[in-house]
Design an enzyme around this catalytic site. Sequence first.
Site, PDB file in Angstrom:
ATOM      1  NE  ARG A 213      -4.032  -2.099   2.072  1.00  0.00           N
ATOM      2  CZ  ARG A 213      -3.967  -3.015   3.024  1.00  0.00           C
ATOM      3  NH1 ARG A 213      -3.120  -2.878   4.016  1.00  0.00           N
ATOM      4  NH2 ARG A 213      -4.766  -4.069   2.977  1.00  0.00           N
TER       5      ARG A 213
ATOM      6  CE  LYS B  30      -1.867  13.267 -15.129  1.00  0.00           C
ATOM      7  NZ  LYS B  30      -2.384  13.583 -16.482  1.00  0.00           N
TER       8      LYS B  30
ATOM      9  CD  GLU C  33       4.927  14.978 -23.739  1.00  0.00           C
ATOM     10  OE1 GLU C  33       4.286  16.035 -23.599  1.00  0.00           O
ATOM     11  OE2 GLU C  33       4.393  13.847 -23.692  1.00  0.00           O
TER      12      GLU C  33
ATOM     13  CE  LYS D  63       4.196  16.569 -15.486  1.00  0.00           C
ATOM     14  NZ  LYS D  63       4.207  15.362 -16.315  1.00  0.00           N
TER      15      LYS D  63
ATOM     16  CD  GLU E  40      -5.281  15.351 -15.983  1.00  0.00           C
ATOM     17  OE1 GLU E  40      -4.071  15.100 -15.925  1.00  0.00           O
ATOM     18  OE2 GLU E  40      -6.028  14.840 -16.816  1.00  0.00           O
TER      19      GLU E  40
ATOM     20  NE  ARG F 179      -0.428  16.208 -13.585  1.00  0.00           N
ATOM     21  CZ  ARG F 179       0.312  15.503 -12.758  1.00  0.00           C
ATOM     22  NH1 ARG F 179       0.133  15.580 -11.471  1.00  0.00           N
ATOM     23  NH2 ARG F 179       1.263  14.705 -13.234  1.00  0.00           N
TER      24      ARG F 179
ATOM     25  CG  ASN G 123      -2.686  14.787 -20.848  1.00  0.00           C
ATOM     26  OD1 ASN G 123      -1.550  14.347 -21.039  1.00  0.00           O
ATOM     27  ND2 ASN G 123      -3.489  14.300 -19.917  1.00  0.00           N
TER      28      ASN G 123
ATOM     29  CG  HIS H  60      -0.625  13.903 -24.202  1.00  0.00           C
ATOM     30  ND1 HIS H  60      -0.014  15.062 -24.644  1.00  0.00           N
ATOM     31  CD2 HIS H  60       0.333  13.216 -23.512  1.00  0.00           C
ATOM     32  CE1 HIS H  60       1.255  15.068 -24.227  1.00  0.00           C
ATOM     33  NE2 HIS H  60       1.483  13.964 -23.536  1.00  0.00           N
TER      34      HIS H  60
ATOM     35  CG  HIS I  51      -2.925   8.927 -24.624  1.00  0.00           C
ATOM     36  ND1 HIS I  51      -3.453   9.401 -23.447  1.00  0.00           N
ATOM     37  CD2 HIS I  51      -1.581   9.073 -24.510  1.00  0.00           C
ATOM     38  CE1 HIS I  51      -2.467   9.805 -22.649  1.00  0.00           C
ATOM     39  NE2 HIS I  51      -1.336   9.635 -23.284  1.00  0.00           N
TER      40      HIS I  51
ATOM     41  CG  HIS J 107       4.108   9.355 -24.978  1.00  0.00           C
ATOM     42  ND1 HIS J 107       2.734   9.252 -25.031  1.00  0.00           N
ATOM     43  CD2 HIS J 107       4.373  10.466 -24.225  1.00  0.00           C
ATOM     44  CE1 HIS J 107       2.188  10.244 -24.335  1.00  0.00           C
ATOM     45  NE2 HIS J 107       3.161  10.993 -23.844  1.00  0.00           N
TER      46      HIS J 107
END
Lengths: 438, 438
Positions: free
Chosen positions: A195, A217, A259, A301, A311, A315, A319, A322, A326, A339
């Site tokens: 955990r 992330k 990026e 960032k 987010e 935030r 993206n 993206h 994606h 990517h």
Amino acid sequence: MAASTSSLLAAAASSSCTAISARLPRGAPAAASVPSPSRHSCPSLRASPARRHQSRFVASVAPTMQPPAESRVSTVVDVDLGDRRYPIYIGAGLLDEPDLLQRHVHGKRVLVVTNTNVAPLYLEKVTWALTHNNPNVSVESVILPDGEKYKDMDTLMKVFDKAIESRLDRRCTFVALGGGVIGDMCGYAAASFLRGVNFIQIPTTLMAQVDSSVGGKTGINHRLGKNLIGAFYQPQCVLIDTDTLNTLPDRELASGIAEVVKYGLIRDAPFFEWQEKNMSALLARDPSALAYAIKRSCENKAEVVAQDEKESGLRATLNLGHTFGHAIETGTGYGAWLHGEAVAAGTVMATDMSHRLGWIDESIKKRVIDILKYAKLPITPPDTMTVEKFKSIMAVDKKVADGLLRLILLKGPLGSCVFTGEYDRKALDETLHAFCKN
Amino acid sequence: MAASTSSLLAAAASSSCTAISARLPRGAPAAASVPSPSRHSCPSLRASPARRHQSRFVASVAPTMQPPAESRVSTVVDVDLGDRRYPIYIGAGLLDEPDLLQRHVHGKRVLVVTNTNVAPLYLEKVTWALTHNNPNVSVESVILPDGEKYKDMDTLMKVFDKAIESRLDRRCTFVALGGGVIGDMCGYAAASFLRGVNFIQIPTTLMAQVDSSVGGKTGINHRLGKNLIGAFYQPQCVLIDTDTLNTLPDRELASGIAEVVKYGLIRDAPFFEWQEKNMSALLARDPSALAYAIKRSCENKAEVVAQDEKESGLRATLNLGHTFGHAIETGTGYGAWLHGEAVAAGTVMATDMSHRLGWIDESIKKRVIDILKYAKLPITPPDTMTVEKFKSIMAVDKKVADGLLRLILLKGPLGSCVFTGEYDRKALDETLHAFCKN
């Protein structure tokens, strides 16, 4: 929603001017030009000698975040998340400084998570840095297969297997040594093992150094979509040794540049202009140019993440491109495109759509295409991506809310964007049809 | 460490006296005796009529935590975790009150996670409660195979598959409908899906109602150890409809009682004494006795979790008997024994060890064995558990720190315990040899 997010972004964008002139790197890069303070209207914030080692984010930093006096650390960017704040160390040769790493190791046991490409290059060095003059610490490692297609649950289980077989306990530290895939997987494993255990990011690709290693992330892909399973989980520190870029393939370097371009477009026009002037230096791996691009990216960032860790709005602007990107990665099978390659094509699509909506001038669209082309990044999706494929994959994007797909789109002058579900669907359709053969 | 934890626990134990007398259920149970305020020395905190619907934890509760005026909710226990605080609703027939559930649903899409045993009994009812007079909400469900042996990554992936195939987004809500296995898996899935979505616990076993649904521990098993992969992730609410116990098999009921006994032993001597007097009522499923046991257990758990959400110390005491118990569950193959059965045998072993260390009187050991035997719970591990098996499995327990196994052991008068790694290893060896054939 669109209006309030938009004004939030406008406020952030206007403040970035003051930031830039305070963020000059130590000395001017040799081969690359950096923005001159005189180009901006905020001379009062020009970097003083006392601040030259640090970005403005580090002003109230705790003592443990300071590098040793003789360190090669050229920049420390502070990710200000209250009691979970952490430093990003940037510099050449940082893996030769054991103290930087060791100060962030908790407990006596370390698990280095890396891949088959990076292990032969840096695993021995990192193990040395972790254990040099530090006999109490023992290091285990798990070497995963390389590539986006292995960013899945089966591969993640190998990290848990190794950690449990090695009898690591809650006081251990996981170290991510590699690119974005390794960082995301190691971070999610650290979030979930017992955990939650400590972890450290050592990004070795430009993509990871400018983006994925910062901000917490973490996660893995599902066959139906990118990064759909994961956690927000922050590292103890990010250690960026820019020397590791010396071993990076050209294609990977370009992927990271996608990026870097993103930060300029969404919130930092002067940085975009700097990139336009210095792209050849970046592609030629000029150390000063790369160091500046990394530093400026991390600062952007860190600023966004500190304001909106999970987010809820701002935030999401990170993206840009993206959602389309994606879809390309998922639709072509993870790993066919890198990517950043998918993000580059996605950025052009988002820019095209913004232009169709009348939200940006044609000149911005042209500059986006030009800079990405110059960086040898793709500016259209692969032929196999159909309109239907884009639509069905984008429907499971994390930015969908109550069935509505929200997108990051450029709006206004260079360096401004919005995160919104309020746009004419026709523009999206037109963009998809313009970029897809069917 | 041991000393400071010990004093912390002593402070908590002494305050539990004041708590008890303020926590009388509404009206005395018909068939079971409840502790009379006169048995305790804190009459000033006796429940006033105005407070009778709520435990003392709910004093500063937000309005949304209040049940409707005509609700069947007999108790609301507040888990006070600041901006993540949430209510535990306890009462008979609560699934017949749609408003209770609906107020905690975020977004328009719900995924109910349940199993093959519970679905035929309650899925339709819960779906009704979620959608009654609420046409905007749509409900999906995923029905997992039943049992601890399915609390694994493969089964967890079925939840993600369903969520993604159903195109659920970040504004959805997961609902755990079932026992501890379902609650742990659904919670971990909610923590990880899109990096975190809302979830609600509807526990249908005594085990889940008195323990596992409260406090945000979620996760799955690894073949080498229990609950080694997971997250701390809190629900929006816990809804305990005590009517669901009517369909619970006797063996499952007894399993839950093992955790009820635990609360008495570690921090609430009056509750243990109440159990000694009312065990036959509990086993006969007297509604008032069960309601009181659930309420008192949830209050104990909420108090501990509010003080130490992520188990830096105090919360570990809730694991009395669990280190031995988890070893039994892992060593016999998950599911051969129910969790509470393994915990019962583990509690006897921890008590035996505490006695060998000279930390408790013989009389306490006898009372522990007597009450668990009376509840028809096992008081020794199965014959297949050897000393070596115990030792090798316990070595990966989450409470190991820097190689040292820490245990929860009873120390002092009834209702007192310590969480410590400072004990004579000989006592552990002796206990293992006393309880294992080889």
